[in-house]
Design an enzyme around this catalytic site. Structure first.
Site, PDB file in Angstrom:
ATOM      1  CD  GLU A 135      -1.361  -2.359   1.771  1.00  0.00           C
ATOM      2  OE1 GLU A 135      -2.480  -3.244   2.253  1.00  0.00           O
ATOM      3  OE2 GLU A 135      -0.338  -2.697   2.148  1.00  0.00           O
ATOM      4  CE  LYS A 193       5.377 -10.026  -0.539  1.00  0.00           C
ATOM      5  NZ  LYS A 193       5.456  -9.182   0.800  1.00  0.00           N
TER       6      LYS A 193
END
Length: 121
Positions: A72, A98
């Site tokens: 984030e 990811k």
């Protein structure tokens, strides 16, 4: 207009765990750049639009040369830099995926999607 930069692959050192920041891993980043549709018909040269090769260079630098504990925070940094550096960009959506998630779960990846539009006064 929307400009899409799809599936940019980077090797970075981001994650909560020290091993992730030491060993690194692959990240897949996709971005949508928003420009003002009112100027689409006036685009004749590179200076008339958002230069996606320059935008790619900003993303690459952040992904490969900085470290973040959270995706984030990384996404926020990318968006802020793009909005600050490219005046013709009025909005950015970024997805950071990811694939190598350090948890015991049956999933192929985790991703964060963030979108922000420029405040136009």
């Amino acid at each position: 207009m929307k400009i899409h930069l799809n599936n940019m692959l980077f090797y970075g050192f981001h994650g909560v765990f020290p091993e992730e920041r030491k060993l690194g891993q692959k990240f897949n980043v996709s971005m949508t750049i928003y420009t003002d549709d009112a100027f689409d018909t006036e685009i004749k040269e590179l200076k008339d639009t958002a230069d996606y090769t320059a935008i790619y260079a900003v993303i690459k630098n952040i992904m490969e040369n900085r470290q973040f504990h959270l995706l984030e925070d990384c996404a926020n940094t990318i968006i802020t830099d793009i909005l600050n550096d490219f005046s013709l960009v009025i909005g950015v959506k970024v997805i950071i995926e990811k694939p190598g998630v350090p948890m015991q779960a049956n999933l192929s990846s985790v991703s964060v999607e963030m979108k922000r539009m420029r405040n136009i006064d």
